[in-house]
Write a protein that holds these residues in place. Structure first.
Motif, mmCIF file in Angstrom:
data_model
loop_
_atom_site.group_PDB
_atom_site.id
_atom_site.type_symbol
_atom_site.label_atom_id
_atom_site.label_comp_id
_atom_site.label_asym_id
_atom_site.label_seq_id
_atom_site.Cartn_x
_atom_site.Cartn_y
_atom_site.Cartn_z
ATOM 1 N N THR A 173 0.851 -1.188 0.000
ATOM 2 C CA THR A 173 0.000 0.000 0.000
ATOM 3 C C THR A 173 0.886 1.237 0.000
ATOM 4 O O THR A 173 1.818 1.338 0.812
ATOM 5 N N ILE A 174 0.608 2.157 -0.898
ATOM 6 C CA ILE A 174 1.384 3.381 -1.053
ATOM 7 C C ILE A 174 0.431 4.567 -0.909
ATOM 8 O O ILE A 174 -0.594 4.634 -1.589
ATOM 9 N N VAL A 175 0.762 5.485 -0.009
ATOM 10 C CA VAL A 175 -0.084 6.658 0.216
ATOM 11 C C VAL A 175 0.573 7.868 -0.432
ATOM 12 O O VAL A 175 1.716 8.221 -0.105
ATOM 13 N N LEU A 176 -0.154 8.489 -1.351
ATOM 14 C CA LEU A 176 0.321 9.683 -2.042
ATOM 15 C C LEU A 176 -0.361 10.916 -1.456
ATOM 16 O O LEU A 176 -1.556 10.887 -1.135
ATOM 17 N N ASP A 177 0.398 11.997 -1.324
ATOM 18 C CA ASP A 177 -0.211 13.235 -0.856
ATOM 19 C C ASP A 177 -0.986 13.902 -1.997
ATOM 20 O O ASP A 177 -1.129 13.328 -3.082
ATOM 21 N N ARG A 178 -1.475 15.106 -1.762
ATOM 22 C CA ARG A 178 -2.364 15.735 -2.747
ATOM 23 C C ARG A 178 -1.634 16.156 -4.024
ATOM 24 O O ARG A 178 -2.284 16.472 -5.023
ATOM 25 N N GLU A 179 -0.325 16.158 -3.996
ATOM 26 C CA GLU A 179 0.442 16.417 -5.207
ATOM 27 C C GLU A 179 0.956 15.107 -5.816
ATOM 28 O O GLU A 179 1.798 15.115 -6.708
ATOM 29 N N HIS A 180 0.445 14.016 -5.318
ATOM 30 C CA HIS A 180 0.774 12.676 -5.782
ATOM 31 C C HIS A 180 2.259 12.354 -5.615
ATOM 32 O O HIS A 180 2.858 11.683 -6.436
ATOM 33 N N ARG A 181 2.803 12.834 -4.490
ATOM 34 C CA ARG A 181 4.135 12.466 -4.066
ATOM 35 C C ARG A 181 4.008 11.359 -3.020
ATOM 36 O O ARG A 181 3.045 11.311 -2.256
ATOM 37 N N VAL A 182 5.004 10.487 -2.962
ATOM 38 C CA VAL A 182 4.938 9.339 -2.053
ATOM 39 C C VAL A 182 5.202 9.796 -0.624
ATOM 40 O O VAL A 182 6.280 10.295 -0.300
#
Length: 210
Positions: A173-182
């Motif tokens: 599972t990978i969570v990206l922030d609102r700028e789609h950075r890891v």
């Protein structure tokens, strides 16, 4: 960029070993598919000391994943990808219906999705190594999963995470922030109590921290 680790109580016995459901796949072989779109990003996977819970902070130092899209598992003729979730936190989950830990965590992921979607949090699955699409579709229906998944048997979309990303670990599972950075990577099966506070923290990040 640095990685960190938090510990959370677990009630399931599968643990990290059970999370590794399959043997190594060479990344080059993943590139043989032609039904998923991937372009490189700036994310450089780092797992300090072999940790299975990795956090990338501060936000300004996070790397972006590559452009990622592919066939929608449940909607014939449709595609789904990160571009559909602009400005949203995105939780990516790599799964297969053949994977025991994926079955165990399915209800937890759906629980976090339902609790978070009204705050601009999207979930996107990446279904891998399922050569029979109907079996993967049955998994979604049987487990009441309401968020979309990319159908990607050859795992080509995982190239978006860079050459160092461990494609052998399913689920991931990978969570990206609102700028789609890891912002976070979990190389193991999750409980809702593992994932929810991480999603909450990343969703609450102030725009000035970006």
């Amino acid at each position: 960029m640095r990685g960190g680790r938090i510990t959370a109580p677990r009630t399931r016995s599968t643990g990290v070993i059970a999370a590794i459901c399959a043997g190594m796949l060479a990344l080059a072989s993943c590139a043989s598919g032609n039904d998923a779109v991937v372009q490189g990003g700036t994310f450089d996977f780092v797992s300090p000391g072999g940790q299975t819970e990795i956090f990338y902070d501060p936000p300004a130092e996070r790397g972006t994943v590559g452009k990622l899209s592919g066939p929608d598992l449940m909607e014939e003729g449709e595609t789904v990808g990160l571009e559909d979730f602009e400005g949203q936190v995105v939780v990516l989950n790599v799964w297969g219906q053949w994977c025991g830990p994926c079955r165990s965590e399915a209800d937890d992921l759906e629980e976090v999705y339902q609790a978070s979607k009204d705050r601009g949090v999207a979930f996107l699955g990446i279904n891998v190594r399922d050569n029979f699409q109907d079996k993967a579709q049955d998994f979604v229906v049987d487990n009441g999963i309401t968020f979309p998944s990319i159908y990607d048997p050859p795992m080509r979309t995982l190239m978006a995470f860079g050459a160092g990303y461990p494609t052998s670990v399913v689920p991931t599972t990978i969570v990206l922030d609102r700028e789609h950075r890891v912002a976070a990577v979990f190389l193991k099966e999750l409980l809702a109590e593992d994932l929810q506070p991480v999603v909450d923290r990343i969703a609450a990040e102030d725009t000035q921290d970006r």
